[in-house]
Enzyme design. Structure first.
Site, mmCIF file in Angstrom:
data_model
loop_
_atom_site.group_PDB
_atom_site.id
_atom_site.type_symbol
_atom_site.label_atom_id
_atom_site.label_comp_id
_atom_site.label_asym_id
_atom_site.label_seq_id
_atom_site.Cartn_x
_atom_site.Cartn_y
_atom_site.Cartn_z
ATOM 1 N N SER A 113 72.446 14.941 -41.728
ATOM 2 C CA SER A 113 73.632 14.405 -42.393
ATOM 3 C C SER A 113 74.877 14.716 -41.584
ATOM 4 O O SER A 113 74.957 15.764 -40.926
ATOM 5 C CB SER A 113 73.748 15.061 -43.769
ATOM 6 O OG SER A 113 75.011 14.823 -44.334
ATOM 7 N N ALA A 114 75.869 13.845 -41.701
ATOM 8 C CA ALA A 114 77.174 14.106 -41.084
ATOM 9 C C ALA A 114 77.835 15.328 -41.697
ATOM 10 O O ALA A 114 78.820 15.831 -41.153
ATOM 11 C CB ALA A 114 78.079 12.892 -41.266
ATOM 12 N N TYR A 160 74.560 23.294 -49.285
ATOM 13 C CA TYR A 160 73.787 22.104 -48.908
ATOM 14 C C TYR A 160 73.899 21.854 -47.398
ATOM 15 O O TYR A 160 72.899 21.653 -46.706
ATOM 16 C CB TYR A 160 74.301 20.895 -49.708
ATOM 17 C CG TYR A 160 73.937 19.559 -49.116
ATOM 18 C CD1 TYR A 160 72.632 19.087 -49.183
ATOM 19 C CD2 TYR A 160 74.894 18.767 -48.473
ATOM 20 C CE1 TYR A 160 72.300 17.857 -48.620
ATOM 21 C CE2 TYR A 160 74.571 17.550 -47.916
ATOM 22 C CZ TYR A 160 73.279 17.100 -47.990
ATOM 23 O OH TYR A 160 72.947 15.906 -47.427
ATOM 24 N N LYS A 208 71.000 21.871 -44.233
ATOM 25 C CA LYS A 208 70.758 20.780 -43.268
ATOM 26 C C LYS A 208 70.829 21.315 -41.839
ATOM 27 O O LYS A 208 70.018 20.944 -40.983
ATOM 28 C CB LYS A 208 71.769 19.646 -43.454
ATOM 29 C CG LYS A 208 71.499 18.788 -44.671
ATOM 30 C CD LYS A 208 70.364 17.777 -44.434
ATOM 31 C CE LYS A 208 69.853 17.193 -45.729
ATOM 32 N NZ LYS A 208 68.745 16.267 -45.611
ATOM 33 N N PHE A 220 75.887 9.063 -41.850
ATOM 34 C CA PHE A 220 77.235 9.123 -42.410
ATOM 35 C C PHE A 220 77.127 8.774 -43.904
ATOM 36 O O PHE A 220 76.483 9.516 -44.630
ATOM 37 C CB PHE A 220 78.207 8.312 -41.533
ATOM 38 C CG PHE A 220 78.631 9.192 -40.366
ATOM 39 C CD1 PHE A 220 77.719 9.501 -39.349
ATOM 40 C CD2 PHE A 220 79.869 9.793 -40.330
ATOM 41 C CE1 PHE A 220 78.053 10.389 -38.324
ATOM 42 C CE2 PHE A 220 80.222 10.675 -39.310
ATOM 43 C CZ PHE A 220 79.316 10.967 -38.311
ATOM 44 N N ASN A 259 78.964 10.237 -55.760
ATOM 45 C CA ASN A 259 79.364 9.451 -54.593
ATOM 46 C C ASN A 259 80.097 8.183 -55.015
ATOM 47 O O ASN A 259 79.920 7.657 -56.107
ATOM 48 C CB ASN A 259 78.148 9.117 -53.731
ATOM 49 C CG ASN A 259 77.505 10.372 -53.156
ATOM 50 O OD1 ASN A 259 76.342 10.648 -53.410
ATOM 51 N ND2 ASN A 259 78.259 11.152 -52.419
ATOM 52 N N ASP A 310 86.840 17.949 -49.803
ATOM 53 C CA ASP A 310 86.823 16.642 -49.128
ATOM 54 C C ASP A 310 87.667 16.656 -47.854
ATOM 55 O O ASP A 310 88.705 17.300 -47.803
ATOM 56 C CB ASP A 310 87.370 15.547 -50.056
ATOM 57 C CG ASP A 310 86.290 14.962 -50.957
ATOM 58 O OD1 ASP A 310 85.127 15.393 -50.844
ATOM 59 O OD2 ASP A 310 86.627 14.077 -51.765
HETATM 60 C C1 UD1 Z 1 79.430 13.543 -49.994
HETATM 61 C C2 UD1 Z 1 79.143 15.002 -49.755
HETATM 62 C C3 UD1 Z 1 78.347 15.135 -48.476
HETATM 63 C C4 UD1 Z 1 77.061 14.313 -48.568
HETATM 64 C C5 UD1 Z 1 77.435 12.860 -48.870
HETATM 65 C C6 UD1 Z 1 76.212 11.957 -49.054
HETATM 66 C C7 UD1 Z 1 80.938 16.301 -50.786
HETATM 67 C C8 UD1 Z 1 82.149 17.131 -50.551
HETATM 68 N N1 UD1 Z 1 80.389 15.748 -49.695
HETATM 69 O O1 UD1 Z 1 80.171 13.029 -48.884
HETATM 70 O O2 UD1 Z 1 78.038 16.486 -48.232
HETATM 71 O O3 UD1 Z 1 76.357 14.395 -47.359
HETATM 72 O O4 UD1 Z 1 78.222 12.804 -50.059
HETATM 73 O O5 UD1 Z 1 75.567 12.225 -50.254
HETATM 74 O O6 UD1 Z 1 80.469 16.147 -51.903
HETATM 75 N N2 UD1 Z 1 85.706 9.396 -53.991
HETATM 76 C C9 UD1 Z 1 86.612 8.998 -54.966
HETATM 77 N N3 UD1 Z 1 86.169 8.906 -56.256
HETATM 78 C C10 UD1 Z 1 84.878 9.199 -56.636
HETATM 79 C C11 UD1 Z 1 83.970 9.604 -55.628
HETATM 80 C C12 UD1 Z 1 84.413 9.709 -54.310
HETATM 81 O O7 UD1 Z 1 87.781 8.733 -54.679
HETATM 82 O O8 UD1 Z 1 84.558 9.100 -57.838
HETATM 83 C C13 UD1 Z 1 86.161 9.457 -52.592
HETATM 84 C C14 UD1 Z 1 86.029 10.824 -51.934
HETATM 85 O O9 UD1 Z 1 87.168 11.594 -52.142
HETATM 86 C C15 UD1 Z 1 85.822 10.410 -50.461
HETATM 87 C C16 UD1 Z 1 85.071 9.083 -50.543
HETATM 88 O O10 UD1 Z 1 85.323 8.594 -51.858
HETATM 89 O O11 UD1 Z 1 87.068 10.185 -49.838
HETATM 90 C C17 UD1 Z 1 83.570 9.202 -50.336
HETATM 91 O O12 UD1 Z 1 83.030 10.167 -51.229
HETATM 92 P P1 UD1 Z 1 81.450 10.388 -51.387
HETATM 93 O O13 UD1 Z 1 80.786 9.081 -51.608
HETATM 94 O O14 UD1 Z 1 81.235 11.456 -52.410
HETATM 95 O O15 UD1 Z 1 80.977 10.887 -49.938
HETATM 96 P P2 UD1 Z 1 81.469 12.153 -49.057
HETATM 97 O O16 UD1 Z 1 82.481 12.960 -49.761
HETATM 98 O O17 UD1 Z 1 81.800 11.632 -47.704
#
Ligand code: UD1
Length: 337
Positions: free
Chosen positions: A124-125, A148, A152, A177, A198, A294
């Protein structure tokens, strides 16, 4: 090749199985159904025309795994099975060490016992933590910022160590990613249990009316529109990269570490707008504070995978939104595709 997929009924495992079957590989699925639906193997059989062997087992069960590897004369393993919730990993680290790290050790022991020397690993990234800059290359510093992520990193190291010292002949650590989207048939897709963490599954649940609005976590990041930037990649592109990595390590005794992303950063607001365009469904927004842990921006330099595997992501952000929505709509019984 004859290939065993741990976590083969899960989100990325199942999509990879469809691509592998299409390229003529023979598949053995292993899953304990801790985070996968029981009807996935039957759906895969219908979609691919291949009746894949299913073994319901935990990866920590070395005896069962060794027997399966031997009985099916497996040539390579793709190791997807793991726990993956960042928040849960901070609440129960031992659970994550046990399932992810001990589980990988048990799998590697089974592979050694059965003389299977090739592995593709679901990394994972997250191993880059808060990257110093983006796009991120594979030689960027790695750091564990939560339990987590630490598991990894350790799993990658175990695999590299065994490749260096002999029990493994070839290995590919694939650093994903942000995988999103679903199979174009809408027969398989991501099925988070409870409230999604997510972004994409949350958006699709807002679109079905299951959740009233999307919380946008942070509007003051140093990005073009102030919201977080990520590298979303269609799960079918990711699946294709697994097939190419498998075929590569089948032919070369090498150890690879590769980023899998599109190389394009997309903000939360850009993703929401792309979703609305692709589906015609409005997504009400609430602007909320940053989510702890984040990063502002994280996207891949995927050029190494292009050079080594000849792989490049083909599907764009609207394809990702359309397919994520078709899957979620089918699940919700909404008929507007
Ligand atoms: C998250 C995990 C990462 C994991 C990846 C894939 C965290 C801190 N990181 O990554 O370790 O490998 O998922 O499962 O949990 N967002 C919103 N509203 C939401 C959900 C997300 O604004 O309800 C934003 C987040 O702030 C971020 C972006 O959407 O900027 C992506 O979020 P997300 O899909 O959770 O992925 P990651 O944070 O990149």
């Amino acid at each position: 090749m004859r290939v065993l997929l741990t976590g083969g009924a899960g989100y990325i495992g199942a999509h990879t199985a469809t691509v592998l079957a299409g390229r003529g590989h023979e598949i053995v699925l292993v899953d304990n159904f801790a985070n996968a639906e029981r009807d996935v193997p039957a759906r895969l059989a219908r979609l691919t025309g291949q009746a894949m062997t299913l073994i319901e087992a935990d990866i920590r069960d070395t005896e069962t795994l060794t027997a399966a590897l031997r009985a099916h004369e497996v040539e390579a393993v793709i190791h997807f099975a793991a726990l993956k919730a960042v928040g849960e990993s901070e609440v129960d680290p031992l659970l994550y060490y046990d399932m992810n790290i001990i589980g990988t050790i048990r799998l590697l022991q089974a592979m050694r016992a059965a003389n299977v020397g090739r592995i593709v690993f679901s990394s994972s990234a997250t191993v880059y933590g808060q990257p110093d800059s983006a796009p991120v290359r594979e030689d960027a510093p790695t750091r564990a910022e939560n339990i987590y992520g630490r598991t990894k990193l350790v799993m990658e190291d175990l695999i590299r160590d065994l490749a260096r010292t002999g029990p493994l002949r070839a290995a590919a650590n694939l650093r994903y990613f942000n995988p999103v989207g679903a199979h174009p048939s809408a027969q398989i897709g991501e099925m988070p249990r409870g409230v999604p963490n997510n972004l994409m599954p949350y958006i699709t649940q807002v679109a079905t009316g299951l959740r009233p609005h999307l919380n946008v976590f942070g509007t003051d990041y140093p990005t073009a529109d102030g919201t977080g930037v990520r590298d979303y990649i269609h799960v079918m592109d990711l699946a294709e990269a697994h097939a190419l990595a498998l075929e590569y390590i089948g032919a070369h005794d090498e150890t690879l570490t590769l980023n899998l992303g599109t190389g394009t950063g997309i903000s939360v607001l850009e993703l929401v707008r792309a979703f609305e365009r692709a589906t015609g469904r409005p997504i009400p927004l609430h602007f909320a504070p940053r989510r702890p842990g984040d990063v502002a921006s994280n996207y891949a330099d995927p050029s190494l995978a292009a050079r080594v595997l000849g792989w490049k992501a083909r599907l764009n952000i609207e394809d990702m939104c359309r397919d994520a929505w078709r899957w979620q709509a089918a699940q919700a019984g909404i008929n507007d595709i």
